[in-house]
Motif scaffolding. Sequence first.
Motif, PDB file in Angstrom:
ATOM      1  N   UNK A   1       0.811  -1.221   0.000  1.00 11.01           N
ATOM      2  CA  UNK A   1       0.000   0.000   0.000  1.00 11.01           C
ATOM      3  C   UNK A   1       0.848   1.276   0.000  1.00 11.01           C
ATOM      4  N   UNK A   2       1.944   1.265  -0.755  1.00  9.37           N
ATOM      5  CA  UNK A   2       2.775   2.455  -0.900  1.00  9.37           C
ATOM      6  C   UNK A   2       2.003   3.456  -1.751  1.00  9.37           C
ATOM      7  N   UNK A   3       1.771   4.654  -1.246  1.00  5.74           N
ATOM      8  CA  UNK A   3       1.009   5.635  -2.033  1.00  5.74           C
ATOM      9  C   UNK A   3       1.692   5.904  -3.379  1.00  5.74           C
TER      10      UNK A   3
END
Length: 74
Positions: free
Chosen positions: A8-10
């Motif tokens: 969930x790395x932006x």
Amino acid sequence: MGTIVIRDLPDDLHERLKAQAKRNHRSLTKEAVALIERQLSEPRARPELPPPVRLKAGPVTIRQIEAAISKGRD
């Protein structure tokens, strides 16, 4: 060597990391490792805290704190 997975790395952070890796002529993985190494190797300065407040009546007990909290809720 260990492995790390970042979920969930932006997207904007991924793009910034990718751009920085390109500027530094590194792979995405090597850039991430370099950033982590740099961050963890820098000595951390402890924040300057004021000295503790000395109360005239002496230390406050847990019961006094709980009573003040209960009184504040009334």
